[in-house]
Design a protein around this motif. Structure first.
Motif, PDB file in Angstrom:
ATOM      1  N   LEU A   3      -0.044  15.232 -13.457  1.00 39.10           N
ATOM      2  CA  LEU A   3      -1.328  15.936 -13.427  1.00 39.10           C
ATOM      3  C   LEU A   3      -1.201  17.397 -13.019  1.00 39.10           C
ATOM      4  CD1 LEU A   3      -3.606  13.171 -11.904  1.00 39.10           C
ATOM      5  CD2 LEU A   3      -3.256  13.762 -14.286  1.00 39.10           C
ATOM      6  N   THR A   4      -0.364  17.702 -12.057  1.00 34.85           N
ATOM      7  CA  THR A   4      -0.232  19.088 -11.609  1.00 34.85           C
ATOM      8  C   THR A   4       0.320  19.999 -12.714  1.00 34.85           C
ATOM      9  OG1 THR A   4       0.003  18.382  -9.324  1.00 34.85           O
ATOM     10  CG2 THR A   4       0.759  20.587  -9.848  1.00 34.85           C
ATOM     11  N   PRO A   5       1.386  19.623 -13.427  1.00 31.75           N
ATOM     12  CA  PRO A   5       1.834  20.499 -14.520  1.00 31.75           C
ATOM     13  C   PRO A   5       0.777  20.672 -15.617  1.00 31.75           C
ATOM     14  CG  PRO A   5       3.580  18.988 -13.928  1.00 31.75           C
ATOM     15  CD  PRO A   5       2.365  18.551 -13.180  1.00 31.75           C
ATOM     16  N   GLU A   6       0.030  19.616 -15.910  1.00 30.85           N
ATOM     17  CA  GLU A   6      -1.021  19.732 -16.924  1.00 30.85           C
ATOM     18  C   GLU A   6      -2.122  20.675 -16.473  1.00 30.85           C
ATOM     19  OE1 GLU A   6      -1.406  18.640 -20.089  1.00 30.85           O
ATOM     20  OE2 GLU A   6       0.688  18.068 -19.916  1.00 30.85           O
TER      21      GLU A   6
ATOM     22  N   LEU B 200       0.822  -1.201   0.000  1.00 32.62           N
ATOM     23  CA  LEU B 200       0.000   0.000   0.000  1.00 32.62           C
ATOM     24  C   LEU B 200       0.863   1.261   0.000  1.00 32.62           C
ATOM     25  CD1 LEU B 200      -2.861  -1.020   2.440  1.00 32.62           C
ATOM     26  CD2 LEU B 200      -3.001  -0.710  -0.037  1.00 32.62           C
ATOM     27  N   ALA B 201       1.986   1.231   0.713  1.00 32.98           N
ATOM     28  CA  ALA B 201       2.893   2.375   0.714  1.00 32.98           C
ATOM     29  C   ALA B 201       3.488   2.594  -0.674  1.00 32.98           C
ATOM     30  CB  ALA B 201       4.003   2.168   1.738  1.00 32.98           C
ATOM     31  N   PHE B 202       3.824   1.515  -1.356  1.00 31.21           N
ATOM     32  CA  PHE B 202       4.347   1.626  -2.712  1.00 31.21           C
ATOM     33  C   PHE B 202       3.297   2.206  -3.652  1.00 31.21           C
ATOM     34  CE2 PHE B 202       4.991  -0.125  -6.968  1.00 31.21           C
ATOM     35  CZ  PHE B 202       6.256   0.357  -7.236  1.00 31.21           C
ATOM     36  N   ALA B 203       2.056   1.733  -3.530  1.00 30.03           N
ATOM     37  CA  ALA B 203       0.976   2.248  -4.373  1.00 30.03           C
ATOM     38  C   ALA B 203       0.719   3.727  -4.102  1.00 30.03           C
ATOM     39  CB  ALA B 203      -0.297   1.437  -4.138  1.00 30.03           C
ATOM     40  N   ALA B 204       0.767   4.124  -2.834  1.00 27.04           N
ATOM     41  CA  ALA B 204       0.562   5.530  -2.488  1.00 27.04           C
ATOM     42  C   ALA B 204       1.682   6.396  -3.059  1.00 27.04           C
ATOM     43  CB  ALA B 204       0.484   5.696  -0.977  1.00 27.04           C
ATOM     44  N   GLY B 205       2.903   5.926  -2.970  1.00 22.92           N
ATOM     45  CA  GLY B 205       4.028   6.664  -3.543  1.00 22.92           C
ATOM     46  C   GLY B 205       3.914   6.797  -5.050  1.00 22.92           C
ATOM     47  N   ALA B 206       3.451   5.744  -5.707  1.00 24.59           N
ATOM     48  CA  ALA B 206       3.257   5.811  -7.159  1.00 24.59           C
ATOM     49  C   ALA B 206       2.186   6.827  -7.519  1.00 24.59           C
ATOM     50  CB  ALA B 206       2.886   4.428  -7.695  1.00 24.59           C
ATOM     51  N   MET B 207       1.118   6.888  -6.749  1.00 22.52           N
ATOM     52  CA  MET B 207       0.060   7.856  -7.033  1.00 22.52           C
ATOM     53  C   MET B 207       0.533   9.286  -6.781  1.00 22.52           C
ATOM     54  SD  MET B 207      -2.373   6.343  -8.403  1.00 22.52           S
ATOM     55  CE  MET B 207      -3.424   7.768  -8.507  1.00 22.52           C
ATOM     56  N   ILE B 208       1.301   9.485  -5.725  1.00 19.98           N
ATOM     57  CA  ILE B 208       1.836  10.825  -5.458  1.00 19.98           C
ATOM     58  C   ILE B 208       2.769  11.244  -6.594  1.00 19.98           C
ATOM     59  CG2 ILE B 208       3.393  12.134  -3.949  1.00 19.98           C
ATOM     60  CD1 ILE B 208       2.153  10.590  -1.603  1.00 19.98           C
ATOM     61  N   TYR B 209       3.571  10.320  -7.088  1.00 14.98           N
ATOM     62  CA  TYR B 209       4.463  10.615  -8.208  1.00 14.98           C
ATOM     63  C   TYR B 209       3.671  11.008  -9.444  1.00 14.98           C
ATOM     64  CZ  TYR B 209       7.596   9.866 -12.126  1.00 14.98           C
ATOM     65  OH  TYR B 209       8.305  10.027 -13.268  1.00 14.98           O
ATOM     66  N   ILE B 210       2.619  10.253  -9.745  1.00 16.40           N
ATOM     67  CA  ILE B 210       1.821  10.541 -10.935  1.00 16.40           C
ATOM     68  C   ILE B 210       1.141  11.896 -10.817  1.00 16.40           C
ATOM     69  CG2 ILE B 210      -0.252   9.832 -12.201  1.00 16.40           C
ATOM     70  CD1 ILE B 210       0.626   6.932 -11.618  1.00 16.40           C
TER      71      ILE B 210
END
Length: 93
Positions: free
Chosen positions: A63-66, A48-58
């Motif tokens: 998404l934020t620059p777009e 779950l920590a890995f998945a959360a880190g991947a989502m924060i990265y994405i």
């Protein structure tokens, strides 16, 4: 996922093939996830920590620059930072 591919001009047979292919891989991933998740609570926490880190990265990297390009302001970045801070504080409660 099928609608954007069909709207993009892809053949219906090819769209169905890709939808079925993604469904099969999702099922295989869920099967292995249930095996790995049954090992211990620590393994689940790490996954779950890995998945959360991947989502924060994405979100932070894509998404934020777009959204900054679309809306010409800082509100999306502020919302991203505020959501991260609230998430960190919510874990400690």
């Amino acid at each position: 996922m099928a609608v954007p591919m069909e709207n993009g001009g892809m053949k219906v047979s090819k769209v169905i093939y890709y939808v079925i292919l993604s469904g099969i891989t999702t099922g295989i991933g869920a099967f292995f996830g249930s095996i790995v998740g049954g090992i211990s609570q620590e393994v689940i926490a790490m996954c779950l920590a890995f998945a959360a880190g991947a989502m924060i990265y994405i979100v932070s990297g894509e998404l934020t620059p777009e959204s900054n390009k679309l809306y010409k302001g800082r509100m999306s970045a502020i919302g991203n930072i505020l959501g991260f801070v609230i998430g960190v504080f919510a874990m400690n409660i």
